[in-house]
Design a protein around this motif. Structure first.
Motif, mmCIF file in Angstrom:
data_model
loop_
_atom_site.group_PDB
_atom_site.id
_atom_site.type_symbol
_atom_site.label_atom_id
_atom_site.label_comp_id
_atom_site.label_asym_id
_atom_site.label_seq_id
_atom_site.Cartn_x
_atom_site.Cartn_y
_atom_site.Cartn_z
ATOM 1 N N PHE A 99 0.836 -1.212 0.000
ATOM 2 C CA PHE A 99 0.000 0.000 0.000
ATOM 3 C C PHE A 99 0.867 1.256 0.000
ATOM 4 O O PHE A 99 0.646 2.188 -0.788
ATOM 5 C CB PHE A 99 -0.919 -0.030 1.216
ATOM 6 N N PHE A 100 1.876 1.311 0.884
ATOM 7 C CA PHE A 100 2.702 2.506 0.970
ATOM 8 C C PHE A 100 3.619 2.655 -0.234
ATOM 9 O O PHE A 100 4.021 3.774 -0.579
ATOM 10 C CB PHE A 100 3.529 2.474 2.265
ATOM 11 N N GLY A 109 2.676 2.134 -3.177
ATOM 12 C CA GLY A 109 1.858 2.734 -4.221
ATOM 13 C C GLY A 109 1.541 1.833 -5.384
ATOM 14 O O GLY A 109 1.201 2.318 -6.474
ATOM 15 N N VAL A 120 -3.331 1.574 8.724
ATOM 16 C CA VAL A 120 -2.490 1.897 7.567
ATOM 17 C C VAL A 120 -3.198 2.855 6.603
ATOM 18 O O VAL A 120 -2.646 3.929 6.265
ATOM 19 C CB VAL A 120 -2.051 0.601 6.853
ATOM 20 N N PRO A 121 -4.409 2.546 6.110
ATOM 21 C CA PRO A 121 -5.061 3.519 5.212
ATOM 22 C C PRO A 121 -5.493 4.797 5.924
ATOM 23 O O PRO A 121 -5.599 5.857 5.282
ATOM 24 C CB PRO A 121 -6.254 2.750 4.663
ATOM 25 N N VAL A 168 -3.768 6.420 8.201
ATOM 26 C CA VAL A 168 -2.593 7.295 8.176
ATOM 27 C C VAL A 168 -2.452 7.940 6.796
ATOM 28 O O VAL A 168 -2.174 9.148 6.665
ATOM 29 C CB VAL A 168 -1.327 6.499 8.533
ATOM 30 N N ALA A 169 -2.677 7.160 5.752
ATOM 31 C CA ALA A 169 -2.579 7.701 4.393
ATOM 32 C C ALA A 169 -3.670 8.734 4.150
ATOM 33 O O ALA A 169 -3.436 9.769 3.498
ATOM 34 C CB ALA A 169 -2.685 6.572 3.379
ATOM 35 N N ALA A 170 -4.862 8.485 4.646
ATOM 36 C CA ALA A 170 -5.970 9.427 4.451
ATOM 37 C C ALA A 170 -5.700 10.735 5.168
ATOM 38 O O ALA A 170 -6.001 11.827 4.642
ATOM 39 C CB ALA A 170 -7.270 8.793 4.939
ATOM 40 N N ALA A 188 -2.857 11.989 5.717
ATOM 41 C CA ALA A 188 -1.796 12.701 5.016
ATOM 42 C C ALA A 188 -2.321 13.414 3.777
ATOM 43 O O ALA A 188 -1.864 14.512 3.439
ATOM 44 C CB ALA A 188 -0.673 11.733 4.639
ATOM 45 N N ARG A 189 -3.302 12.839 3.090
ATOM 46 C CA ARG A 189 -3.793 13.400 1.837
ATOM 47 C C ARG A 189 -5.026 14.259 2.031
ATOM 48 O O ARG A 189 -5.276 15.175 1.253
ATOM 49 C CB ARG A 189 -4.096 12.266 0.852
ATOM 50 N N VAL A 203 -10.482 9.492 -0.753
ATOM 51 C CA VAL A 203 -9.619 8.627 0.056
ATOM 52 C C VAL A 203 -10.300 8.305 1.378
ATOM 53 O O VAL A 203 -10.254 7.156 1.849
ATOM 54 C CB VAL A 203 -8.260 9.296 0.299
#
Length: 395
Positions: A68-69, A71, A107-108, A110-112, A114-115, A120
């Motif tokens: 996932f990280f 990409g 995990v997702p 943290v990504a959400a 960030a964006r 997302v």
């Protein structure tokens, strides 16, 4: 075998779906050597199932997080982690399972964060619901398995309790019978032996008839033998009892015949050999019961005991010259398991001499003893008159 098939199916699925996903995800990182290795790791992570579901969840979750990280295209590579998650919770590894679920959601998230994009965030919400949809049925499966195990455990415990209760009651009954034998029957037989000895001395002192002295001696000897056998029975009924006399057998038959109360001829055919303990005791008991019935009911003047050793079997036959069973009671038919005296007759009103043929326990017990060893007991009138009892026992 099933785990190997699952690993192969997942390996093909995650690779094929990821390759095909690039058509709709042009901005995803192209698959390189590391990407292929990570996809393989998500599938191979299922190999420890079902013995170590926690390890399988850790491998699959970490591999999915790295994918996932990095990409790579979103495809079916999270599925092995979800399978491991379900297996871990369902197997009772709740701490590892829910820790893995939290990691898969974090995990997702943290990504959400960030964006900070709406699409997302929606994807993260869908993923969270998907993780919960997998984890909750796993909890149901775990609870059902735990309930089944508990029911089985309680059923086994109840069965053990029933068996222990049955054994306890049987032991209490054996002790009660032992007390009755010791306190009542043993005392009565002891009194008989004592008075028989006193009467024998009195007859001898006054010069009484020899027949009376002989009869009293038989009573005295038989009562002492009965006491010895009763002690042996008490030793069986009371666990831990010791010092009782050994069970009688064919070697004690001559002594038994001396106290029979009438002349008894003893014939042995075949080569004598040691018999199994159960068969040896049964031979003795058959002769003892048959002679008792002869004395009580047959009106016989003599009897014959024949012990025949055969290959793989032994036959004992007791025949007297008494009245036998009248023709009404001895109707034609197959050899009977019954006999006179205290054995069952063929119908009401049958008579043996002046006595009715009654139902009792002597010959019935004899037949049960013989049948328990796989033998056969036959009783009936002898060809030359009188009554015959024959028992054949395998050895």
């Amino acid at each position: 075998m099933r785990t190997t098939a699952l690993v192969l199916i997942m390996a093909v699925s995650v690779h094929a779906s990821t390759i095909m996903a690039y058509g709709n995800q042009p901005h995803a990182r192209p698959l390189d050597l590391l990407g292929h290795a990570l996809l393989a790791a998500t599938a191979l992570g299922l190999a420890p199932l079902p013995r170590r579901p926690g390890l399988a969840l850790a491998v699959c979750a970490v591999a999915a997080a790295v994918i996932f990280f990095r990409g790579y295209a979103i495809a079916l590579w999270p599925v092995p982690a979800l399978i491991a998650l379900f297996s871990a919770i369902a197997a009772g590894r709740r701490a590892a399972g829910w820790a893995g679920a939290a990691f898969l959601v974090a995990v997702p998230v943290v990504a959400a964060l960030a964006r900070m994009e709406a699409d997302v965030a929606l994807a993260v919400l869908v993923w969270l619901l998907l993780v919960l949809v997998v984890a909750q049925p796993a909890e149901v499966s775990r609870a059902r398995r735990a309930y089944t195990r508990e029911v089985e455990r309680r059923a086994a415990q109840a069965e053990r309790t029933r068996e222990e209760e049955a054994l306890r009651r049987a032991q209490e009954e054996r002790l009660r019978v032992a007390r009755e034998l010791h306190d009542v029957t043993s005392h009565t037989v002891s009194v008989i032996a004592l008075h028989a000895a006193v009467a024998a001395e009195a007859v001898e002192r006054v010069g009484g008839p020899p027949e009376a002295a002989a009869a009293l001696q038989v009573i005295r000897t038989s009562s002492r033998q009965a006491l010895g056998e009763m002690k042996a029975v008490l030793g069986v009924l009371r666990p831990g009892a010791s010092g009782h006399a050994p069970q009688p057998g064919s070697a004690q038959l001559p002594r038994l015949l001396e106290t029979a109360g009438l002349p008894v001829a003893f014939d042995v055919e075949g080569e004598r050999r040691p018999l199994p303990p159960a068969a040896d005791l049964t031979v003795y008991r058959v002769v003892q019961e048959a002679l008792t019935n002869t004395m009580r009911h047959a009106g016989a003047g003599a009897a014959t005991v024949r012990l025949t050793y055969e290959p793989g079997a032994v036959t004992v036959q007791v025949e007297d010259d008494g009245r036998g069973i009248p023709s009404k009671a001895a109707a034609p038919g197959p050899p009977s398991q019954d006999g006179p005296g205290d054995g069952p007759g063929d119908g009401p009103g049958d008579r043996l001499g002046d006595e009715p043929v009654r139902r009792g326990h002597g010959l019935t017990g004899m037949a049960e003893r013989v049948a328990a060893l796989g033998g056969r007991l036959t009783t009936g009138n002898a060809p030359g008159g009188g009554f015959r009892v024959t028992a054949r026992l395998p050895t």
